[in-house]
Design a protein around this motif. Structure first.
Motif, mmCIF file in Angstrom:
data_model
loop_
_atom_site.group_PDB
_atom_site.id
_atom_site.type_symbol
_atom_site.label_atom_id
_atom_site.label_comp_id
_atom_site.label_asym_id
_atom_site.label_seq_id
_atom_site.Cartn_x
_atom_site.Cartn_y
_atom_site.Cartn_z
ATOM 1 N N CYS A 58 -0.556 6.930 10.249
ATOM 2 C CA CYS A 58 -1.253 5.771 9.681
ATOM 3 C C CYS A 58 -1.407 4.660 10.721
ATOM 4 O O CYS A 58 -2.477 4.057 10.835
ATOM 5 C CB CYS A 58 -0.506 5.235 8.456
ATOM 6 N N LEU A 59 -0.334 4.388 11.474
ATOM 7 C CA LEU A 59 -0.423 3.365 12.512
ATOM 8 C C LEU A 59 -1.407 3.790 13.592
ATOM 9 O O LEU A 59 -2.242 2.999 14.036
ATOM 10 C CB LEU A 59 0.951 3.070 13.113
ATOM 11 N N ARG A 60 -1.334 5.046 14.004
ATOM 12 C CA ARG A 60 -2.263 5.562 15.022
ATOM 13 C C ARG A 60 -3.703 5.403 14.545
ATOM 14 O O ARG A 60 -4.560 4.896 15.277
ATOM 15 C CB ARG A 60 -1.957 7.026 15.329
ATOM 16 N N ASP A 61 -3.986 5.811 13.309
ATOM 17 C CA ASP A 61 -5.341 5.702 12.764
ATOM 18 C C ASP A 61 -5.792 4.250 12.656
ATOM 19 O O ASP A 61 -6.939 3.916 12.952
ATOM 20 C CB ASP A 61 -5.422 6.367 11.382
ATOM 21 N N HIS A 62 -4.878 3.392 12.219
ATOM 22 C CA HIS A 62 -5.193 1.968 12.052
ATOM 23 C C HIS A 62 -5.598 1.344 13.388
ATOM 24 O O HIS A 62 -6.630 0.684 13.490
ATOM 25 C CB HIS A 62 -3.975 1.268 11.472
ATOM 26 N N LEU A 63 -4.790 1.570 14.421
ATOM 27 C CA LEU A 63 -5.082 0.972 15.724
ATOM 28 C C LEU A 63 -6.326 1.595 16.358
ATOM 29 O O LEU A 63 -7.156 0.887 16.939
ATOM 30 C CB LEU A 63 -3.875 1.110 16.642
ATOM 31 N N THR A 64 -6.479 2.902 16.227
ATOM 32 C CA THR A 64 -7.650 3.580 16.779
ATOM 33 C C THR A 64 -8.926 3.063 16.130
ATOM 34 O O THR A 64 -9.941 2.853 16.812
ATOM 35 C CB THR A 64 -7.515 5.098 16.593
ATOM 36 N N ALA A 65 -8.878 2.828 14.819
ATOM 37 C CA ALA A 65 -10.055 2.309 14.110
ATOM 38 C C ALA A 65 -10.451 0.925 14.606
ATOM 39 O O ALA A 65 -11.612 0.526 14.481
ATOM 40 C CB ALA A 65 -9.780 2.267 12.604
ATOM 41 N N HIS A 66 -9.501 0.200 15.194
ATOM 42 C CA HIS A 66 -9.783 -1.128 15.748
ATOM 43 C C HIS A 66 -10.044 -1.073 17.252
ATOM 44 O O HIS A 66 -10.077 -2.102 17.922
ATOM 45 C CB HIS A 66 -8.621 -2.075 15.446
ATOM 46 N N GLY A 67 -10.189 0.139 17.810
ATOM 47 C CA GLY A 67 -10.492 0.289 19.234
ATOM 48 C C GLY A 67 -9.305 0.010 20.130
ATOM 49 O O GLY A 67 -9.477 -0.345 21.298
ATOM 50 N N VAL A 72 0.848 -1.175 0.000
ATOM 51 C CA VAL A 72 0.000 0.000 0.000
ATOM 52 C C VAL A 72 0.890 1.233 0.000
ATOM 53 O O VAL A 72 1.744 1.362 0.865
ATOM 54 C CB VAL A 72 -0.901 0.022 1.266
ATOM 55 N N PRO A 73 0.719 2.153 -0.962
ATOM 56 C CA PRO A 73 1.487 3.399 -0.892
ATOM 57 C C PRO A 73 1.136 4.135 0.391
ATOM 58 O O PRO A 73 -0.040 4.269 0.727
ATOM 59 C CB PRO A 73 1.024 4.186 -2.117
ATOM 60 N N LEU A 74 2.122 4.620 1.100
ATOM 61 C CA LEU A 74 1.910 5.202 2.415
ATOM 62 C C LEU A 74 0.923 6.360 2.402
ATOM 63 O O LEU A 74 0.040 6.442 3.235
ATOM 64 C CB LEU A 74 3.243 5.675 2.994
ATOM 65 N N LEU A 75 1.022 7.251 1.446
ATOM 66 C CA LEU A 75 0.169 8.431 1.456
ATOM 67 C C LEU A 75 -1.269 8.123 1.049
ATOM 68 O O LEU A 75 -2.157 8.930 1.251
ATOM 69 C CB LEU A 75 0.766 9.509 0.555
#
Length: 141
Positions: free
Chosen positions: A38-47, A4-7
């Protein structure tokens, strides 16, 4: 594993067939903050609480870009509350060892990784360099 392209990373992107969410991207100094978000958003989206994982990612990326060249490859895989982070660079297999009593301003990143991760290590990538990896248990937010 999906590339996945990072941006262009989307938090609700596809999962792999095993039900695990994976991200792989190339990072340069200018995109370290984006990788962190991206990591912050990813983990937050999973609670999940992203703080320890983001600190570990920052330390691993910082080491890779400081000691391993202009770019690093980063990948993480989330499976339930388990997160594996890997950061690859083109440097040789050695890592500087910093003692606990070190009074230097920097250089304690791997001590933080050791404290926060369930396990971590270095995997040789042959002539391509090395990957520093860690496994973390991520707490619910």
């Amino acid at each position: 594993m999906s590339l996945v392209p990072l941006l262009n990373y989307a938090v609700d992107g596809p999962s792999d067939p095993d039900g695990e969410d994976t991200l792989t991207a190339v990072v340069v100094r200018a995109t370290v903050g984006t990788a962190h978000r991206c990591l912050r958003d990813h983990l937050t989206a999973h609670g999940l609480d992203p703080d320890d994982a983001c600190l570990v990612l920052s330390e691993l990326l910082g080491n890779a870009l400081l000691n391993g060249g202009e770019t690093a490859a980063v990948a993480w895989r989330l499976s339930g509350d388990r997160l594996r982070i890997g950061v690859a660079d083109t440097a040789a297999l050695s890592l500087p060892v910093i003692q606990n009593a070190c009074t230097r301003e920097g250089g304690r990143g791997l001590l933080l990784v050791e404290q926060l991760a369930h396990s971590w290590g270095v995997r040789p990538l042959g002539t391509l360099g090395k990957e520093v990896w860690c496994n973390l248990e991520v707490k619910a937010a």
